[in-house]
Design an enzyme around this catalytic site. Structure first.
Site, mmCIF file in Angstrom:
data_model
loop_
_atom_site.group_PDB
_atom_site.id
_atom_site.type_symbol
_atom_site.label_atom_id
_atom_site.label_comp_id
_atom_site.label_asym_id
_atom_site.label_seq_id
_atom_site.Cartn_x
_atom_site.Cartn_y
_atom_site.Cartn_z
ATOM 1 N N TYR A 65 0.830 -1.209 0.000
ATOM 2 C CA TYR A 65 0.000 0.000 0.000
ATOM 3 C C TYR A 65 0.858 1.249 0.000
ATOM 4 C CZ TYR A 65 0.799 0.846 4.994
ATOM 5 O OH TYR A 65 1.369 1.127 6.214
ATOM 6 N N CYS A 66 0.218 2.339 -0.428
ATOM 7 C CA CYS A 66 0.826 3.675 -0.360
ATOM 8 C C CYS A 66 -0.287 4.629 0.101
ATOM 9 C CB CYS A 66 1.429 4.075 -1.708
ATOM 10 S SG CYS A 66 0.217 4.216 -3.041
ATOM 11 N N ARG A 67 -0.205 5.881 -0.301
ATOM 12 C CA ARG A 67 -1.229 6.834 0.128
ATOM 13 C C ARG A 67 -2.546 6.611 -0.615
ATOM 14 N NH1 ARG A 67 -2.864 11.428 -1.888
ATOM 15 N NH2 ARG A 67 -1.097 11.571 -3.293
ATOM 16 N N GLY A 69 -2.769 4.336 -3.742
ATOM 17 C CA GLY A 69 -2.821 3.124 -4.553
ATOM 18 C C GLY A 69 -2.000 3.188 -5.828
ATOM 19 N N ILE A 94 -3.869 3.962 1.872
ATOM 20 C CA ILE A 94 -4.133 4.149 3.300
ATOM 21 C C ILE A 94 -5.162 5.246 3.546
ATOM 22 C CG2 ILE A 94 -2.270 5.795 3.771
ATOM 23 C CD1 ILE A 94 -1.739 4.127 6.390
#
Length: 102
Positions: A65-67, A69, A94
């Site tokens: 995951y990142c901020r 996607g 996230i």
């Protein structure tokens, strides 16, 4: 690579005994909160990112995951190129995560 919705990702992760959560955000973003037990490797690290990913166990299942996607999707694609068979991208990142953050 598979794109999973928030619900699919959480459900699959909770049932996976071979799972590793991978956070590919920057350190500043991680400082604002991280999913518990996640491994942090910043995708913006360039060659350092690739080197660190290559040290990971390819037999594990990676929930990335990142901020939002986007970067995690890129990370999953890189991981697939490096021989990882199971890299799952969290769609929405996230920012849409409803689970725990520490």
């Amino acid at each position: 690579m598979a794109d999973l919705t928030q619900e699919e990702w959480a459900k699959q992760l909770s049932a996976d005994t071979n799972a590793v959560v991978l956070d590919v955000r920057t350190q500043d973003e991680v400082d604002e909160g991280i999913i518990p037990n996640a491994v942090h490797i910043d995708i913006y690290g360039g060659q350092e990112f690739i080197s660190k990913v290559e040290e990971l166990d390819k037999a594990k299942n990676y929930y990335v995951y990142c901020r939002s996607g986007n970067r995690s999707g890129q990370a999953c694609a890189i991981m697939n190129q490096l021989g990882f068979d199971n890299a799952y991208n969290l769609v929405g990142g996230i920012t849409e995560w409803e689970g725990d953050i520490v």
